[in-house]
Design a protein around this motif. Structure first.
Motif, PDB file in Angstrom:
ATOM      1  N   TYR A   1       1.229  -1.410  -0.077  1.00  0.00           N
ATOM      2  CA  TYR A   1      -0.078   0.580   0.296  1.00  0.00           C
ATOM      3  C   TYR A   1       0.731   1.405  -0.145  1.00  0.00           C
ATOM      4  O   TYR A   1       1.159   2.496  -0.480  1.00  0.00           O
ATOM      5  CB  TYR A   1      -0.782   0.402   1.328  1.00  0.00           C
ATOM      6  CG  TYR A   1      -1.802  -1.208   1.331  1.00  0.00           C
ATOM      7  CD1 TYR A   1      -2.456  -2.005   0.830  1.00  0.00           C
ATOM      8  CD2 TYR A   1      -2.673  -1.516   2.484  1.00  0.00           C
ATOM      9  CE1 TYR A   1      -3.182  -2.750   1.092  1.00  0.00           C
ATOM     10  CE2 TYR A   1      -2.772  -2.700   3.406  1.00  0.00           C
ATOM     11  CZ  TYR A   1      -3.368  -3.389   2.217  1.00  0.00           C
ATOM     12  OH  TYR A   1      -4.302  -4.275   2.670  1.00  0.00           O
TER      13      TYR A   1
ATOM     14  N   VAL B   1      -0.968 -13.751   8.355  1.00  0.00           N
ATOM     15  CA  VAL B   1      -2.417 -13.501   9.855  1.00  0.00           C
ATOM     16  C   VAL B   1      -3.192 -14.403   9.914  1.00  0.00           C
ATOM     17  O   VAL B   1      -3.289 -15.232  10.668  1.00  0.00           O
ATOM     18  CB  VAL B   1      -3.085 -11.842   9.791  1.00  0.00           C
ATOM     19  CG1 VAL B   1      -3.587 -12.028  10.726  1.00  0.00           C
ATOM     20  CG2 VAL B   1      -1.678 -11.448   9.241  1.00  0.00           C
TER      21      VAL B   1
ATOM     22  N   PHE C   1      -9.825  -5.725   9.036  1.00  0.00           N
ATOM     23  CA  PHE C   1      -8.028  -4.605   9.398  1.00  0.00           C
ATOM     24  C   PHE C   1      -7.418  -5.147   8.054  1.00  0.00           C
ATOM     25  O   PHE C   1      -5.733  -4.724   8.203  1.00  0.00           O
ATOM     26  CB  PHE C   1      -7.526  -6.034  10.520  1.00  0.00           C
ATOM     27  CG  PHE C   1      -7.279  -7.028  10.092  1.00  0.00           C
ATOM     28  CD1 PHE C   1      -8.687  -7.895   9.882  1.00  0.00           C
ATOM     29  CD2 PHE C   1      -6.243  -8.064   9.830  1.00  0.00           C
ATOM     30  CE1 PHE C   1      -8.296  -9.175   9.936  1.00  0.00           C
ATOM     31  CE2 PHE C   1      -5.557  -9.313   8.662  1.00  0.00           C
ATOM     32  CZ  PHE C   1      -6.779 -10.253   9.355  1.00  0.00           C
ATOM     33  N   GLY C   2      -7.909  -4.686   7.008  1.00  0.00           N
ATOM     34  CA  GLY C   2      -6.690  -4.482   5.359  1.00  0.00           C
ATOM     35  C   GLY C   2      -8.503  -4.456   4.429  1.00  0.00           C
ATOM     36  O   GLY C   2      -8.772  -4.386   4.556  1.00  0.00           O
TER      37      GLY C   2
ATOM     38  N   ALA D   1      -6.841  -6.209   1.163  1.00  0.00           N
ATOM     39  CA  ALA D   1      -6.303  -6.871   0.017  1.00  0.00           C
ATOM     40  C   ALA D   1      -7.009  -6.813  -1.301  1.00  0.00           C
ATOM     41  O   ALA D   1      -6.321  -6.898  -2.784  1.00  0.00           O
ATOM     42  CB  ALA D   1      -6.098  -7.866   0.377  1.00  0.00           C
TER      43      ALA D   1
ATOM     44  N   SER E   1      -5.769  -1.298  13.634  1.00  0.00           N
ATOM     45  CA  SER E   1      -4.577  -0.970  13.795  1.00  0.00           C
ATOM     46  C   SER E   1      -3.487  -1.343  14.322  1.00  0.00           C
ATOM     47  O   SER E   1      -3.453  -0.559  15.498  1.00  0.00           O
ATOM     48  CB  SER E   1      -4.298  -0.132  12.485  1.00  0.00           C
ATOM     49  OG  SER E   1      -3.605   1.147  13.476  1.00  0.00           O
TER      50      SER E   1
HETATM   51  P1  NDP Z   1      -1.453 -12.585   3.119  1.00  0.00           P
HETATM   52  O1  NDP Z   1      -0.448 -13.742   3.238  1.00  0.00           O
HETATM   53  O2  NDP Z   1      -2.870 -13.089   3.931  1.00  0.00           O
HETATM   54  O3  NDP Z   1      -2.011 -12.227   1.702  1.00  0.00           O
HETATM   55  C1  NDP Z   1      -3.006 -11.335   1.563  1.00  0.00           C
HETATM   56  C2  NDP Z   1      -4.192 -12.239   1.092  1.00  0.00           C
HETATM   57  O4  NDP Z   1      -5.648 -11.923   0.820  1.00  0.00           O
HETATM   58  C3  NDP Z   1      -3.769 -12.896  -0.044  1.00  0.00           C
HETATM   59  O5  NDP Z   1      -2.986 -13.775  -0.196  1.00  0.00           O
HETATM   60  C4  NDP Z   1      -5.525 -13.680  -0.374  1.00  0.00           C
HETATM   61  O6  NDP Z   1      -6.017 -14.727   0.148  1.00  0.00           O
HETATM   62  C5  NDP Z   1      -6.495 -12.870   0.408  1.00  0.00           C
HETATM   63  N1  NDP Z   1      -6.944 -11.938  -1.076  1.00  0.00           N
HETATM   64  C6  NDP Z   1      -8.060 -11.170  -1.667  1.00  0.00           C
HETATM   65  N2  NDP Z   1      -8.354 -10.814  -2.402  1.00  0.00           N
HETATM   66  C7  NDP Z   1      -6.915 -10.824  -2.692  1.00  0.00           C
HETATM   67  C8  NDP Z   1      -6.757  -9.316  -3.707  1.00  0.00           C
HETATM   68  N3  NDP Z   1      -7.548  -8.779  -4.085  1.00  0.00           N
HETATM   69  N4  NDP Z   1      -5.372  -9.478  -4.027  1.00  0.00           N
HETATM   70  C9  NDP Z   1      -4.345  -9.401  -2.955  1.00  0.00           C
HETATM   71  N5  NDP Z   1      -5.080 -10.604  -2.302  1.00  0.00           N
HETATM   72  C10 NDP Z   1      -6.413 -10.459  -2.212  1.00  0.00           C
HETATM   73  O7  NDP Z   1      -0.755 -10.325   3.634  1.00  0.00           O
HETATM   74  P2  NDP Z   1      -0.748 -10.841   5.145  1.00  0.00           P
HETATM   75  O8  NDP Z   1      -0.719 -11.784   6.296  1.00  0.00           O
HETATM   76  O9  NDP Z   1       1.030 -10.258   5.829  1.00  0.00           O
HETATM   77  O10 NDP Z   1      -1.832  -9.896   5.588  1.00  0.00           O
HETATM   78  C11 NDP Z   1      -2.818  -9.858   5.600  1.00  0.00           C
HETATM   79  C12 NDP Z   1      -4.219  -8.499   5.400  1.00  0.00           C
HETATM   80  O11 NDP Z   1      -4.299  -8.276   6.724  1.00  0.00           O
HETATM   81  C13 NDP Z   1      -3.834  -7.153   4.498  1.00  0.00           C
HETATM   82  O12 NDP Z   1      -4.790  -6.731   4.175  1.00  0.00           O
HETATM   83  C14 NDP Z   1      -3.199  -6.687   5.800  1.00  0.00           C
HETATM   84  O13 NDP Z   1      -3.183  -4.722   4.945  1.00  0.00           O
HETATM   85  C15 NDP Z   1      -3.948  -7.055   6.869  1.00  0.00           C
HETATM   86  N6  NDP Z   1      -2.863  -6.413   8.263  1.00  0.00           N
HETATM   87  C16 NDP Z   1      -3.444  -5.641   8.535  1.00  0.00           C
HETATM   88  C17 NDP Z   1      -2.814  -5.167   9.739  1.00  0.00           C
HETATM   89  C18 NDP Z   1      -3.400  -4.104  10.621  1.00  0.00           C
HETATM   90  O14 NDP Z   1      -2.964  -4.087  12.150  1.00  0.00           O
HETATM   91  N7  NDP Z   1      -4.693  -4.019  10.658  1.00  0.00           N
HETATM   92  C19 NDP Z   1      -1.455  -5.406  10.414  1.00  0.00           C
HETATM   93  C20 NDP Z   1      -1.126  -6.632   9.130  1.00  0.00           C
HETATM   94  C21 NDP Z   1      -1.557  -6.994   8.756  1.00  0.00           C
HETATM   95  P3  NDP Z   1      -6.516 -15.427  -1.355  1.00  0.00           P
HETATM   96  O15 NDP Z   1      -6.628 -15.871  -2.334  1.00  0.00           O
HETATM   97  O16 NDP Z   1      -6.624 -17.003  -0.252  1.00  0.00           O
HETATM   98  O17 NDP Z   1      -8.101 -14.838  -1.300  1.00  0.00           O
END
Ligand code: NDP
Length: 320
Positions: free
Chosen positions: A45, A150, A233-234, A236, A260
């Motif tokens: 991001y 996560v 919390f995100g 993606a 966050s």
């Molecule tokens: P992940 O390893 O979980 O990767 C993101 C996953 O989201 C992908 O593997 C995918 O799984 C899914 N996904 C669904 N739609 C999409 C898309 N359009 N593009 C990409 N991925 C998509 O990442 P993290 O564990 O690093 O982070 C997970 C989430 O947690 C993120 O959104 C991150 O921003 C958030 N986060 C928030 C924090 C906070 O404190 N608020 C702190 C850390 C992370 P699948 O293919 O199974 O759908």
């Protein structure tokens, strides 16, 4: 030393290698030789311009390394200690600085690469299920992206708390991974709300943890029982657009929160509590860390592409 820099916002290709002097610690800082740095969604991001950053920008907040110098007022760590942190900055580099207060010592028995999987994704999983909505044994939880970094850790923590977990994933391979983490049911994103209703005999779940965002949030709300909690919390799949709070009334007096990590690591005590519980769980075999892939530091752009292409099945690291 080698660092990775984004001179401007853009795609993964804007991340380029650059040489820079090794940074000097202030009185309260540690200078750390990086062993492994975590790649996290937030850095995509920041790189792409969804979040504002100052350019030239070196991403990274999570790493494990060895302390090579310590400021005069440092009290928690010493030169030679192996430390872990999620609160540093510019960790996409061979050396980085971190406030002494914001790093913890890596216990004996935890491998540095394993340790690097925990400070950000592990602490996030911990605060979500222990603090944002404290999960209890009688709860049923919906966790999106259950095979991700996560997600995989959170499912294990939720199972250790005795609750039932329904996870969403996008592929057969990820379904298998989410089941290995302990998910009781794994469903696809298409029609997940209907499937969750069926799996809960029409009652709905107590809490939904949603980091997919734009593509899932509306349906996530419909999976909740009256007075249930939506934890966004995100984003993606993109950020959730502005939301009319009045709708929560009609949907059953629901709660929505957008947490966050910074607000859940307010002080040293909170940091030590979360990190030590995670380390203890790993050492006791109650929590398995899933390291997916390690890229060389200089291939940070490829690591971002990997994350954005939904390929992750656990943690992605960069190694100098
Ligand atoms: P992940 O390893 O979980 O990767 C993101 C996953 O989201 C992908 O593997 C995918 O799984 C899914 N996904 C669904 N739609 C999409 C898309 N359009 N593009 C990409 N991925 C998509 O990442 P993290 O564990 O690093 O982070 C997970 C989430 O947690 C993120 O959104 C991150 O921003 C958030 N986060 C928030 C924090 C906070 O404190 N608020 C702190 C850390 C992370 P699948 O293919 O199974 O759908």
């Amino acid at each position: 030393m080698t660092t990775v820099v984004a001179p401007m916002s853009g795609g993964p290709e804007v991340l380029v290698e650059q040489q820079a002097p090794v940074p000097e610690p202030s009185a309260t800082q540690l200078s750390v030789r990086n062993i492994a740095t975590g790649v996290n969604f937030i850095e995509t991001y920041q790189r792409s311009g969804v979040y504002d950053v100052k350019h030239p920008f070196t991403p990274g907040s999570e790493a494990v390394g060895v302390v090579v110098a310590a400021g005069s007022r440092v009290t928690h760590a010493r030169v030679g200690d192996r430390i872990a942190t999620s609160q540093a900055s510019a960790t996409y580099a061979e050396y980085f600085l971190v406030e002494d207060d914001e790093a913890v010592r890596l216990p004996e028995g935890i491998d540095p690469k394993e340790g690097a999987c925990l400070p950000l994704q592990g602490v996030t999983a911990h605060y979500l299920v222990r603090s944002t909505y404290p999960v209890g044994a009688s709860d049923t939880v919906l966790f999106h992206a259950g095979a991700g970094g996560v997600g995989g850790l959170a499912i294990q923590l939720i199972k250790n708390l005795g609750a039932k977990v329904i996870a969403t994933v996008s592929t057969d391979e990820k379904e298998e991974i989410a089941r290995r983490h302990g998910a009781d049911h794994v469903v696809r994103y298409e029609n997940f709300a209907d499937e969750v209703r069926e799996l809960t005999d029409g009652r709905g779940v107590d809490v939904v943890y949603d980091s997919v965002g734009k593509a899932t949030f509306e349906d996530s709300l419909t999976t909740l029982r009256p007075r249930g909690v939506a934890v966004l919390f995100g984003g993606a799949s993109g950020q959730v657009p502005p939301f009319d709070l009045q709708r929560l009334n009609a949907m059953g007096s629901l709660y929505v929160t957008r947490p966050s990590i910074g607000a859940y690591l307010r002080d040293r005590r909170e940091l030590e509590w979360r990190m030590n519980e995670l380390f203890d769980d790993v050492l006791a075999g109650r929590l398995k860390v899933s390291l997916d892939t390690t890229f060389p530091l200089t291939e940070a752009g490829r690591a971002h592409q990997y994350l954005e292409d939904r390929k992750t099945r656990g943690k992605v690291l960069l190694q100098p």
